[in-house]
Write a protein that holds these residues in place. Structure first.
Motif, mmCIF file in Angstrom:
data_model
loop_
_atom_site.group_PDB
_atom_site.id
_atom_site.type_symbol
_atom_site.label_atom_id
_atom_site.label_comp_id
_atom_site.label_asym_id
_atom_site.label_seq_id
_atom_site.Cartn_x
_atom_site.Cartn_y
_atom_site.Cartn_z
ATOM 1 N N GLU A 1 0.827 -1.209 0.000
ATOM 2 C CA GLU A 1 0.000 0.000 0.000
ATOM 3 C C GLU A 1 0.854 1.249 0.000
ATOM 4 O O GLU A 1 0.472 2.277 -0.559
ATOM 5 N N GLU A 2 2.001 1.181 0.618
ATOM 6 C CA GLU A 2 2.964 2.269 0.535
ATOM 7 C C GLU A 2 3.844 2.021 -0.690
ATOM 8 O O GLU A 2 3.792 0.928 -1.266
ATOM 9 N N PRO A 3 4.613 3.002 -1.135
ATOM 10 C CA PRO A 3 5.413 2.791 -2.354
ATOM 11 C C PRO A 3 6.582 1.833 -2.121
ATOM 12 O O PRO A 3 7.712 2.240 -1.842
ATOM 13 N N ALA A 4 6.284 0.542 -2.235
ATOM 14 C CA ALA A 4 7.304 -0.492 -2.077
ATOM 15 C C ALA A 4 6.798 -1.760 -2.740
ATOM 16 O O ALA A 4 5.589 -1.984 -2.855
ATOM 17 N N ALA B 1 10.592 2.963 -2.654
ATOM 18 C CA ALA B 1 10.802 4.044 -3.620
ATOM 19 C C ALA B 1 9.924 5.230 -3.258
ATOM 20 O O ALA B 1 9.059 5.151 -2.378
ATOM 21 N N GLY B 2 10.161 6.322 -3.967
ATOM 22 C CA GLY B 2 9.303 7.483 -3.786
ATOM 23 C C GLY B 2 7.938 7.288 -4.422
ATOM 24 O O GLY B 2 6.957 7.915 -4.027
ATOM 25 N N PHE C 1 -6.210 1.980 -17.607
ATOM 26 C CA PHE C 1 -6.271 2.588 -16.282
ATOM 27 C C PHE C 1 -4.927 3.275 -16.016
ATOM 28 O O PHE C 1 -3.883 2.631 -16.003
ATOM 29 N N ILE C 2 -4.991 4.590 -15.803
ATOM 30 C CA ILE C 2 -3.765 5.382 -15.668
ATOM 31 C C ILE C 2 -3.866 6.264 -14.434
ATOM 32 O O ILE C 2 -4.921 6.843 -14.160
ATOM 33 N N GLY C 3 -2.759 6.388 -13.691
ATOM 34 C CA GLY C 3 -2.701 7.342 -12.598
ATOM 35 C C GLY C 3 -2.718 6.720 -11.217
ATOM 36 O O GLY C 3 -2.551 5.507 -11.053
ATOM 37 N N PRO C 4 -2.917 7.552 -10.178
ATOM 38 C CA PRO C 4 -2.837 7.073 -8.791
ATOM 39 C C PRO C 4 -3.980 6.138 -8.443
ATOM 40 O O PRO C 4 -5.101 6.267 -8.938
ATOM 41 N N ASP D 1 -0.561 4.884 -1.023
ATOM 42 C CA ASP D 1 0.297 6.063 -0.982
ATOM 43 C C ASP D 1 1.342 6.003 -2.093
ATOM 44 O O ASP D 1 2.231 5.142 -2.064
ATOM 45 N N ARG D 2 1.185 6.891 -3.089
ATOM 46 C CA ARG D 2 2.172 7.013 -4.174
ATOM 47 C C ARG D 2 2.330 5.713 -4.975
ATOM 48 O O ARG D 2 3.426 5.373 -5.421
#
Length: 351
Positions: free
Chosen positions: A156-159, A170-171, A300-303, A308-309
């Motif tokens: 869920e986090e950027p990993a 990662a960021g 499907f594109i984007g956040p 998170d990120r």
């Protein structure tokens, strides 16, 4: 990876098997208009990317002009009616009706008695050429590409966690895993906005090849998930693209992966109704791939909501090489600059 690295981002691309191992390397080998008003701007932007790529590379050549797409039919009345519709919907494609005599003059190797709709689209390239050219561009920009490194989990986090247990943080994380994207993001299988639709293509060498891209019928590209209740033979239609001395014949639309060698004779037999030379043609190779087919026919594109990120760019169906680079540019702008994604393409759009 190329677009992000060129804007100064530190980029790591993790590829589960090999570059162009999926639909990006096993397609029919044609960049063409997607016949969708939402996807059309992506197609136009993608053409510009390929032209730029061709200008700066000795290994990638993109045609200056379209070869022309011929929609073949034995129903001239229906073709006439469809031409009228296309002139209203897609006038830039310059729709033109060709009767059997005009068609025979344009493409003598086609079966007699057919008529066609000709459209000003269709840029033949070797199936995997664009993917390898973009990978080379990414490396030149400083992106790191790790090949044969499967991802087992996206957090869920950027990993992400790799299959070997190594966790990478990662960021931001962008999931662009085609038909496997949904399974990575939701291993439970409850979320299925993208499903694999399997296609077989057969490559043959012919003494002569048509100069045009060939497709059966009016514009009827299967751009939806194929249900599990489809017959075993699935949906079979004819297409043929010739590039670099090889003709690629397709295609099937199946919910499960077939044996491409068993399916190949059926495709050639079906295709011989349109191109008699395919009867008895020597098969160079038969391949199968899973198209990343979205539930509504658009990527499907984007956040992604609730993460998170973590971003997504997948679900292009049959239009991956025709719209993918432009989709990538939209995704990168969303990641690096927070730019909004068109509502019809948002990864978080309601289904």
């Amino acid at each position: 990876a190329a677009f992000a690295a060129e804007q100064g981002a530190s980029v790591l691309l993790v590829e589960s098997s090999q570059l162009a191992a999926g639909a990006s390397g096993r397609n029919s080998g044609v960049v063409q208009h997607p016949f969708d008003t939402v996807l059309a701007p992506l197609h136009q932007a993608t053409l510009e990317v390929y032209r730029e790529l061709s200008d700066g590379s000795s290994d990638f050549e993109f045609p200056a002009d379209p070869a022309g797409l011929l929609l073949l039919t034995d129903d001239p009345a229906a073709a006439h009616a469809r031409v009228g519709e296309l002139r209203d919907q897609e006038p830039a494609l310059v729709p033109e009706f060709l009767d059997s005599e005009a068609l025979a003059m344009l493409e003598p190797m086609l079966a007699r008695g057919l008529s066609a709709i000709r459209l000003a689209t269709g840029y033949p390239i070797p199936p995997e050429a664009a993917t390898h050219a973009m990978a080379a561009r990414a490396r030149r920009a400083g992106a790191e590409l790790r090949i044969a490194q499967p991802v087992s989990a996206v957090h869920e986090e950027p990993a992400v966690t790799l299959a070997d247990g190594n966790r990478l943080e990662a960021g931001a994380v962008l999931v662009a895993a085609g038909p496997w994207s949904a399974a990575l993001l939701d291993p439970s299988g409850a979320w299925q906005p993208i499903r694999p639709t399997h296609g077989v293509t057969v490559q043959v060498a012919l003494a002569t090849t048509p100069s045009s891209v060939l497709e059966e019928g009016a514009v009827h590209t299967v751009n939806r998930p194929v249900g599990d209740d489809e017959p075993e033979t699935g949906l079979v239609t004819f297409s043929m693209v010739s590039a670099a001395g090889v003709s690629t014949v397709g295609s099937t639309f199946l919910p499960t992966a077939p044996d491409p060698e068993k399916m190949a004779p059926h495709l050639l037999a079906h295709g011989s109704r349109f191109v008699p030379a395919l009867r008895g043609a020597v098969i160079l190779r038969s391949r199968v791939c899973a198209r990343p087919q979205s539930i509504d026919g658009r990527p499907f594109i984007g956040p992604l909501p609730g993460r998170d990120r973590v971003f997504m760019a997948a679900g292009h169906g049959p239009w991956g090489i025709s719209t993918g680079p432009a989709s990538a540019a939209i995704a990168v702008d969303a990641i690096l600059h927070g730019t909004s994604v068109p509502a019809e393409l948002e990864a978080a759009r309601p289904l």
